[in-house]
Design a protein around this motif. Sequence first.
Motif, PDB file in Angstrom:
ATOM      1  N   MET B  95     -43.722  55.332  -6.852  1.00 49.82           N
ATOM      2  CA  MET B  95     -42.846  54.004  -6.460  1.00 49.82           C
ATOM      3  C   MET B  95     -42.923  54.206  -4.925  1.00 49.82           C
ATOM      4  O   MET B  95     -42.378  53.127  -4.471  1.00 49.82           O
ATOM      5  N   PHE B 107     -37.375  56.146   2.831  1.00 52.13           N
ATOM      6  CA  PHE B 107     -38.435  55.844   1.811  1.00 52.13           C
ATOM      7  C   PHE B 107     -39.169  54.574   2.205  1.00 52.13           C
ATOM      8  O   PHE B 107     -38.469  53.581   2.601  1.00 52.13           O
ATOM      9  N   SER B 109     -41.387  52.279   0.085  1.00 51.27           N
ATOM     10  CA  SER B 109     -41.687  51.816  -1.151  1.00 51.27           C
ATOM     11  C   SER B 109     -43.352  51.253  -1.213  1.00 51.27           C
ATOM     12  O   SER B 109     -43.765  50.870  -0.154  1.00 51.27           O
ATOM     13  N   ASN B 110     -43.956  51.450  -2.553  1.00 53.95           N
ATOM     14  CA  ASN B 110     -45.277  51.017  -2.552  1.00 53.95           C
ATOM     15  C   ASN B 110     -45.532  49.503  -2.101  1.00 53.95           C
ATOM     16  O   ASN B 110     -46.654  49.308  -1.834  1.00 53.95           O
ATOM     17  N   HIS B 111     -44.727  48.742  -2.224  1.00 51.01           N
ATOM     18  CA  HIS B 111     -44.922  47.133  -1.718  1.00 51.01           C
ATOM     19  C   HIS B 111     -44.908  47.085  -0.387  1.00 51.01           C
ATOM     20  O   HIS B 111     -45.311  46.150   0.315  1.00 51.01           O
ATOM     21  N   LEU B 112     -44.545  48.203   0.456  1.00 53.96           N
ATOM     22  CA  LEU B 112     -44.588  48.179   1.968  1.00 53.96           C
ATOM     23  C   LEU B 112     -45.535  49.133   2.469  1.00 53.96           C
ATOM     24  O   LEU B 112     -45.906  49.472   3.431  1.00 53.96           O
ATOM     25  N   ASP B 115     -52.100  47.011   1.122  1.00 50.37           N
ATOM     26  CA  ASP B 115     -52.518  46.903  -0.152  1.00 50.37           C
ATOM     27  C   ASP B 115     -53.641  47.859  -0.632  1.00 50.37           C
ATOM     28  O   ASP B 115     -54.023  47.984  -1.840  1.00 50.37           O
ATOM     29  N   GLU B 118     -54.092  53.089  -2.981  1.00 45.15           N
ATOM     30  CA  GLU B 118     -53.856  53.056  -4.324  1.00 45.15           C
ATOM     31  C   GLU B 118     -53.127  54.650  -4.494  1.00 45.15           C
ATOM     32  O   GLU B 118     -53.622  55.598  -3.927  1.00 45.15           O
ATOM     33  N   MET B 147     -37.105  49.633   8.275  1.00 42.23           N
ATOM     34  CA  MET B 147     -36.812  48.076   7.677  1.00 42.23           C
ATOM     35  C   MET B 147     -35.487  48.071   7.591  1.00 42.23           C
ATOM     36  O   MET B 147     -34.940  46.673   7.842  1.00 42.23           O
ATOM     37  N   ILE B 159     -35.037  52.675   4.682  1.00 43.52           N
ATOM     38  CA  ILE B 159     -36.280  52.179   4.245  1.00 43.52           C
ATOM     39  C   ILE B 159     -37.256  51.823   5.389  1.00 43.52           C
ATOM     40  O   ILE B 159     -36.903  51.260   6.235  1.00 43.52           O
ATOM     41  N   LYS B 163     -46.905  48.988   6.838  1.00 42.86           N
ATOM     42  CA  LYS B 163     -47.642  48.055   6.683  1.00 42.86           C
ATOM     43  C   LYS B 163     -48.054  47.170   7.891  1.00 42.86           C
ATOM     44  O   LYS B 163     -48.717  46.469   8.133  1.00 42.86           O
TER      45      LYS B 163
END
Lengths: 544, 177
Positions: B95, B107, B109-112, B115, B118, B147, B159, B163
Amino acid sequence: MSLEPFNRLVKLAARAFYDDITMKGDNQPKTGRGDNRGIAVVVLDALARLATVVSLTQLRQILHVLILFNISFLALLFRSKSGVSIHPTTSAGKYNMTKPRKNCNNSCCYLHLFHTQQKIFYRRQWVREEDLAKALKLHSKQLRRILRFFEEEKFVTRDHRKESAKGAKIFSAAVAAATGEGHQTGKEGEEKVKMHTHSYCCLDYAQIYDVVRYRIHKMKKKLKDELDSRNTVQTYVCPNCGKRYSAFDALQLISFTDDVFHCERCDGELVAESDKLAADEMGDGDDNRSRRREKLKDLLKRIEEQLNPLTTQLSRVKDLPVPDFGTLQQWEARASAAARGYGEIDPNDANKSSQVPGYGGTPMPSLGDTKVEVDLGGGVKEEAQPEGKPVKAKVLPPWMIKEGMVLTKEQRGETSVEADATQETTIDDKKQTDMMDDKSLKDEYYKAYYDAYRAKLQETQAIKQEVRVSASDDLFGTTESSHRQVGMKSKRGDDDNDDVEWEDDQPTVDTGNAGTSYKLAADLNMEAKESEEEEDDDIDWEEG
Amino acid sequence: MFFHIVLERKIQLHPRYFGPHLRDKLVAKLMKEVEGTCSGRHGFVVAITGVEDIGKGLIREGTGFVTFPVKYQCVVFRPFKGEILEAVVTMVNKMGFFAEAGPVQIFVSNHLIPDDMEYQAGDMPNYTTSDGSVKIQKDCEVRLKIMGTRVDATEIFCIGTIKDDFLGVISDPSAAS
C-alpha cells in the motif's frame, strides 16, 4: 425589474441537472413504460412561468394600446349613454347620475390600466401545491415528492400551514386579486372550521443562483483535483465490516505477516478507496493511469462546453437585484393590499401598491407620466404627443436645451428605461439576442411613432407651403438654410426642398435623441448609435 | 522544521537528591523526562540546550517531594504540511512505504508514488521503475513532501508524497547499486 433572466436561469439549471431525475424509489421497479424522468424539469418550468413578469418595454407597448383602447371604449360608452361630447369628467358626472356605476369616471381608466397591469405584472409567486398539481395534471403525491426533492436541493422554499377552508380561500382571493382573474369570492354563511394543512411553494431565486454556482464549482474542483492528484489523503475501506480508515491510521494497520493493510476489527484486507472518477472501469495497470488522465481532461472539457449557456446566464444575472417575494404571509399581505389599492382613485396610491411587490421604483415614474397624459385630455393628447415632441424640437434648435429638456425627458425616460433593461440583461457575446428583442420592440415603437409623426408633418408641410407662398422665397430659404446650419452640423444644401426638409426633420429628432443621449451617461451611447443605424443609413453624422 | 524555544516544566524531585548537587540532579532529571518526547503543540523535543531559570521549590503535602518550575531552552522539531524533508525508508508495503525523518514517521501511499513505479514483492520488497533505474527499498534515502499531518497529544504522524518534481530517491543504500 424583470424575472426574465432569473427564470431563464432556472430553466437552464433544470435542464442541466435535473432532466433525468426519477421520482421512483430505488426499490420500486422502473417499468418499461418509463419512470417519468424529466418531470422535475416540467415542474420547475411551471413555477418559473407562473412567476413571470413581462418586461417593461413590452409593458409600455401594451399600455399604449390599452390607453387608446380604454379611451375609445369609454368614448363609445359615453356617446351611447349620454350622447354628449367625449370629455371624460363631464360625461362621467352625467353618467354617474344616470347609473350608479362607481367605476365609470376617470378612475375607470386607471382601474382598467392597473387591473391589466397587475394581470401582466403579477403572476403567482407563492403557489399552492394543490393548484400546481391541478395545473400540471400531476398526482399531488408525486408533485409533493418532487417539491420535497427541490426543497432539499434549495431551489424551492415551502411553507406549510394549517388553514381552515376559509383561510385557504383568502389565499386564493389574494391570488385572484393579484392576477386579476376571477372574482373575489366572499363566501358567507356557515362553514365547518376544519384545519387542513396547506402547502405552498415558491421559487427561491437567490438560493438558486448560489446553489447552481456552488455545484458547478464543486464539479470542476473535483475534476481538477483529481487531475492534479491533489486527492492526497487516501482512505481505506474494509470490505467485511465496512470500517473506513484514512492513511493517517496506516501505522495501526500494518501487519507483519503480509504486506497489505488489515482491518483492526475483522482483520480483513483493506481496499484502497480511490475516488478517482476515471478509475472504475480500468484496472491499476501501467499506462491506464495516463488514460485516466486523458479521460479526466475530456470530462472537464465536456463540462465546460455543455454548461456554457448556464454559466453565461449566471454571469448575466450576477449584477441584477434578485427578486424576493418574502414569506407567504408577507406576500399575501402585499397581494391583498394591492387588491384593495385598486378602489382608490389616487394614481399615486395605485402607483405605490404596484411598487409594493418590490418591483422597484424606476419603471413606475415613466408609467406615471403616461398616465398623466391620459388625464390631461385622453387619446387626442396621446396621439398628439409623439408629434408634439418633434414639433417643439423643430421650432427650437436642439442646442437650446430649456424646452427641449422637458420633451427629451419623456424621450429620455423611455430610452433610459429601455437602455437600462437592455444594459442589465446583456453581456458582450450575448448582446445580439437581447438587443434583437429590444430592437424589434423599439422598431415597432418607432414605426408607430414615426407614422404618426409623418402624418402630422405632412400637415405642417402643407401649412408651411402656404406660408412660403405668401412670404418671399429667399427669406424663407435663408431662414431655412440658416436654421438648418444653426440647427445641424451636417451639410445638406443641395437636395430638394421637400427632401431637405424631410431629412432635416428626421435628423433633428435624432440629434435630439443623439444629442440628449450624449448628454446622458456614456452607456446610452450604444442606444443612440443603434437608433442612428436603424433609421438613417444615408446620412453621415459628424458627431456619431 | 526545527525551532529553538523556551519551554517550562515542573520537575518533582525526591528528597534523597537534596544536597549540594541539587541543581545538577534537577537538570539531569529534566533532560531524562523531556528529551525525545513529543508534544502536539511544539513537536518533538530534540535536545535541551540550556536551563534558563529554576524557580523556588514547593514541598508537596503528604509526600516529601518538591516541585520545581524549570524554564529551559530546547531544540524542537515540528513537521508542517508542504514541507520537504529527507527521510529514510523503513518499510515497504503493497500500500506504500514508511519512512522516518528523525523522530517523525511518514507514510507515502502508493497513489502518491509516481505511476511508473510498480511494487515488487520479495524478500526485499521495493518499488521500481519500469526500466529498473530507480528503486525504493528499505534504507533508501528519499526526499518527500509532507501532504498532511495528524497531531495527537503526544504523537505526530505524517502523510507524504514523492510525486512532485525533484522528489524521490536521493541515494540507494550502499548494498544495492
